[in-house]
Every structure is written in C-alpha cells, then in structure tokens.
Design an enzyme around this catalytic site. Sequence first.
Site, PDB file in Angstrom:
ATOM      1  N   GLU A   1      -4.575   3.675   5.858  1.00 36.79           N
ATOM      2  CA  GLU A   1      -4.501   3.398   4.431  1.00 36.79           C
ATOM      3  C   GLU A   1      -5.073   4.589   3.666  1.00 36.79           C
ATOM      4  OE1 GLU A   1      -5.181  -0.682   3.125  1.00 36.79           O
ATOM      5  OE2 GLU A   1      -6.674   0.096   1.732  1.00 36.79           O
TER       6      GLU A   1
ATOM      7  N   SER B   1     -11.295   0.978   3.331  1.00 43.53           N
ATOM      8  CA  SER B   1     -10.448   0.473   4.418  1.00 43.53           C
ATOM      9  C   SER B   1      -9.698   1.628   5.062  1.00 43.53           C
ATOM     10  CB  SER B   1      -9.441  -0.546   3.890  1.00 43.53           C
ATOM     11  OG  SER B   1     -10.092  -1.686   3.400  1.00 43.53           O
TER      12      SER B   1
ATOM     13  N   ARG C   1       0.797  -1.224   0.000  1.00 42.60           N
ATOM     14  CA  ARG C   1       0.000   0.000   0.000  1.00 42.60           C
ATOM     15  C   ARG C   1       0.835   1.283   0.000  1.00 42.60           C
ATOM     16  NH1 ARG C   1      -2.373  -3.635  -1.383  1.00 42.60           N
ATOM     17  NH2 ARG C   1      -4.268  -4.527  -0.542  1.00 42.60           N
TER      18      ARG C   1
END
Length: 184
Positions: free
Chosen positions: A176, A106, A55
């Site tokens: 995130e 998320s 990520r």
Amino acid sequence: LEFAAGIPGSVGGAVYMNAGAHGSDISRVLVKALILFEDGTIDWLTNEEMAFSYRTSILQNERPGICLEAVLQLEQKERDEIVAQMQKNKDYRKETQPVSNPCAGSIFRNPLPEHAGRLVDEAGLKGHQIGGAKVSEMHGNFIVNAGGATAQDVLDLIAFIQKTIKEKYDIDMHTEVEIIGEKR
C-alpha cells in the site's frame, strides 16, 4: 471525511492512492482533482475519470501524475457529531495500531476479502525482525523501526512477508505504501 482522521499523509497523496478507512475512502467524496501529469500538462479529472478502485487510481499506472488540488463534496452534519466520529476513529487507531512507533502506516493492501494484518499474524510473523525493521506486535500490517532501521531493512522484511504469505496461502501481497527514491 471523518473516516480519514488519523490517516498519515496529504490530501494529494490520499487522492493518488484512494486512501480510506472505516468503510469509506476518497472516491466517495472527490468531485474532481487538478492533476500535474508526467508530461507537464495540468488538467482537471472528474471522479469517474480517476478510475478509482481499492487503494488505487489512474494516477498510479495509466496516467501517472500528482494531485495539486481537490474538490470534495462532504456531508453536512452537526459539528459535535463530526468531532465525536473523528475522535472515535482516532481512538480506534490508537488501540489497534502502533501509532506511537515510527512507521509508514499500513504496509500492504488488503487482499480482499482477506485482511493483510490477519494473514501476517496467522503466518506467525508478528515480531519478526530484519535489521532494525520489525513487524509490529500490535498489528501485523505495520512495520516499525525497532532502532536503526534502514530502508533496505524495511524492503527486505516486506519481501520476506510477501514470500511467506505466498508460500503459506498462495496469496500475493501488494504494498500500500509507495516506495520511491534511493534505498539506503
């Protein structure tokens, strides 16, 4: 690219943060990306130069910038197979995530090998609410708008979750989602 079916956002955003799901991510398909850097220069970066990891990409820290274009190398498959896999991924998302509620997707990166949602659930935080921001009852890694949530409500809830997980498990939870602009 079937893995990306249902992920909210843009191609540029997906490249910026190496978006992924279902065991794959953008780093597996990106050939090169045209980047506008903070200093105003524009240049192509190869997959290797993007320095992808879980990520993240070079654009978030070492060379801040935004993706203007992306060249992807996709696997050739039968159309029916692609559509079926995309539908399966979307169905899974509907069954396991609060996609019908207003949310930002998320909230936390998985602190590998753990899963952020599982940690939030095990800490007893599902349903915890600050102002109008609430930890989803369906999936612990989602904060939903239970009504009238402000950005500050969401930020306060994120901070509360981070503090709780750190105290209970000594694990740092990193977001995130990218937080930008004013926090009203």
